[in-house]
Design an enzyme around this catalytic site. Sequence first.
Site, PDB file in Angstrom:
ATOM      1  N   GLU A 197      39.349 -17.767  92.433  1.00 43.43           N
ATOM      2  CA  GLU A 197      40.392 -17.065  93.192  1.00 43.43           C
ATOM      3  C   GLU A 197      39.924 -16.738  94.615  1.00 43.43           C
ATOM      4  OE1 GLU A 197      40.953 -14.330  89.624  1.00 43.43           O
ATOM      5  OE2 GLU A 197      42.899 -14.228  90.612  1.00 43.43           O
ATOM      6  N   GLU A 222      40.874 -16.095  82.521  1.00 38.26           N
ATOM      7  CA  GLU A 222      41.130 -14.660  82.337  1.00 38.26           C
ATOM      8  C   GLU A 222      41.900 -14.328  81.063  1.00 38.26           C
ATOM      9  OE1 GLU A 222      41.150 -16.119  85.208  1.00 38.26           O
ATOM     10  OE2 GLU A 222      40.313 -14.812  86.741  1.00 38.26           O
TER      11      GLU A 222
END
Length: 722
Positions: A115, A135
């Site tokens: 990210e 995640e």
Amino acid sequence: MAEVKVSMEVGNDGVAVITISNPPVNALAIPVISGLIDKFDEAARRNDAKAIVVTGKGGKFSGGFDINIFEKVHKTGDVTLLPNVSIELVVSKVEDSKKPVVSAIEGLALGGGLELAMGCHARIAVPKTQLHLPELTLGVIPGMGGTQRLPRLIGLSKAVEMMVVSYQNQSCLKKGKKLGLIDAIVPPEDLLEVSRLWAREIAEGHKPWIRSLYRTDKLGSQSETREILKIAREQARKIAPNVPQHQACLDAIEDGIIHGGYYGLLREIEISKKLVSSDTSKSLIHVFFAQRATSKVSNVTDIGLKPRQLKKVGVIGGGLMGSGIATALIVGNIYVVLKEVNSEYLLKGIKMVEANVHGLVTRGKLTRDKADKALSLLKGVLDYSGFKDVDMVIEAVIENISLKQEIFSDIEKVCPPHCILATNTSTIDLNIIGEKTSSQDRIVGAHFFSPAHIMPLLEIVRTDKTSAQVILDLMTVGKIIKKVPVVVGNCPGFAVNRAFFPYGQSSHILVNLGVDLFRIDRAITSFGLPMGPFLLADVAGYGVSLLAGKVLVDAFSDRTFQSPLLHLLVKSGRNGKNNGKGLYIHEKGSKPKPDLSVLPVIEESRRLTNMMTNGKPISVTDQEIVEMILFPVVNEACRVLDEGIIIRASDLDIASVLGMGFPSYRGGIIFWADLVGPKYVYTSLKKWSELYGNFFKPSTYLEERALKGIPLSAPASSKARL
Ligand SMILES: *[C@@H]1O[C@H](CO)[C@@H](O)[C@H](O)[C@H]1NC(C)=O
Ligand SMILES: *[C@@H]1O[C@H](CO)[C@@H](O)[C@H](O)[C@H]1NC(C)=O
Ligand SMILES: *[C@@H]1O[C@H](CO)[C@@H](O)[C@H](O)[C@H]1NC(C)=O
Ligand SMILES: *[C@@H]1O[C@H](CO)[C@@H](O)[C@H](O)[C@H]1NC(C)=O
Ligand SMILES: *[C@@H]1O[C@H](CO)[C@@H](O)[C@H](O)[C@H]1NC(C)=O
């Protein structure tokens, strides 16, 4: 430790290279995040820096956000411990930087690592880099902008695939380049050079300066978006019915597409915070740490012992279990001599190992080369020749006390004095097996779960006499063959089979109380176990259930329910899946279907036990079915804890997840019971024990803790025995 976590150097070319250093995987811990913010500020200030490259030290970009922070939030309940890294680092310092930022990626960029890279204005990577947003496996969603930037970089449909559907799979780097996630793939030796040049070229206007959050060219029309998200939501409901993070991730994506990327980021933060506090995330993160904790065993791993290398192992018995164990060992690069009693059985055993290994190749778990190498490490024998230099023997013959005793006194004679003597018994007391030897310090249980080359749990059973060195060696070999070793004490059934001993029994009680047998299996699978108790019995074969059950029935007769059902099934010519006649119809390529012709046998059982009042079935909800089956398991697990069979509650959690398929998103058997509430478990069991007998009677451990409001997982103050 005042170690520098993030460093910066500005070169003559005017490029500031910011390097993350937090071994082993450059996790984004709090000091790393603040270090990055400082260095980006510094680069922004310095006149000699025209452009920025961010990279990781030691051949790895970053393994992502530091999971310890989640654990801290769970322990304290304080979500403000979560840093605002999405806005304060990725947006303010990276994406909105007045100087272009390029990420130079090597090794891995996982979760928050990827990210962070997506916030940069370009991404350069080397071949074989892992790019992955995992995640959801921890019950949360990407929280540093992944839900917004990934769809904008690679398109919604691929982003949903990568984040929500295949999040457990690593994505392919080449595909990543084609899709636009990566701008260039370069050899490792050129990575920094190309990245610096790229950053300068952006600064000089020769390459585009792209802020991913504001792109819309890949997003597609509103109707396409609606369609993709609708399909994704349906898919997610199927693959993840009991957890919130999949739908929540789609919510964040959807909001960002409708209201814009920055709004989406704020929604992502809001949703992440909520999810971190969910039971699902608590459970998944607990399981993560529970698995880690198994490798610490006091008086074994903390007393300065060094594991000895086990190069060659003898496996006695080439049946299902023995051949599975042999497979796991050779795939782990360990020589195996496999012994059987005659050439017919030996050939069969070797064939089974070969089939196992080929199965691993077919499923993409093993390359053909490695498979050939593994099979070259296997040797079959009919006597103890070849056992003179083994470092360990694993006995995997049928459960027969005198046979096992004979084998142990034989191997004590032929094997070298350092050789570990392990048995795969699940039912016989290790002290009895080793009775006829004088090597009781070398005797240990190596309890694999079937099929041994696939199931990840290894129960290492120690007696009072097993030496610490032997336990350490077996733990080490367990890790080499990719098992999770859990050290347990010696008792009938050890930790896992003992705790789950009531599982089958309570389901039989329910059937005899008139509850539909197939409904019981459905309720348990909806709860999240891979199979209900009756399908499990079908798959294992009733003979196995009866035999293994007998030892436990004898040991715990005060809390045993003896259902006539399995005997009646056997009498009617049924033995489950392996003779093609069970409770279910098993057909290749389709899901097992209830075999309704079995209903008269079930009726016969109900008639014999006569447990229903006036012949009327009890009325229960699906939730009550689950509780009546699993609370007795919790109750027995409490006894396992109380007797010190395991050294910490989390060991039983990970063992229930890996050995019994207890859903990891419920944290394991004890963790789940603590979430449900010990008091509720206790009062339910007490009520059922009054209605249906001693089988449900709460243990003193459960009673004490329920009444005092102490979690079941809290360590016993003084009782630790092992
Ligand atoms: C994070 O920081 C931004 C900018 O300061 C702010 O708008 C946002 O509300 C913050 N979010 C949280 C959850 O603190
Ligand atoms: C993950 O990868 C495997 C092997 O490439 C594939 O069979 C499987 O379908 C993938 N899983 C998902 C959910 O895409
Ligand atoms: C470790 O061994 C010592 C000495 O034998 C013993 O006193 C202690 O209780 C043991 N600790 C544990 C946790 O088993
Ligand atoms: C158990 O093993 C012993 C010794 O090999 C053998 O004599 C006996 O028949 C076996 N018992 C059973 C029930 O198989
Ligand atoms: C040990 O191996 C034998 C032979 O494959 C098998 O019958 C037995 O069930 C195994 N024991 C356990 C605990 O799996």
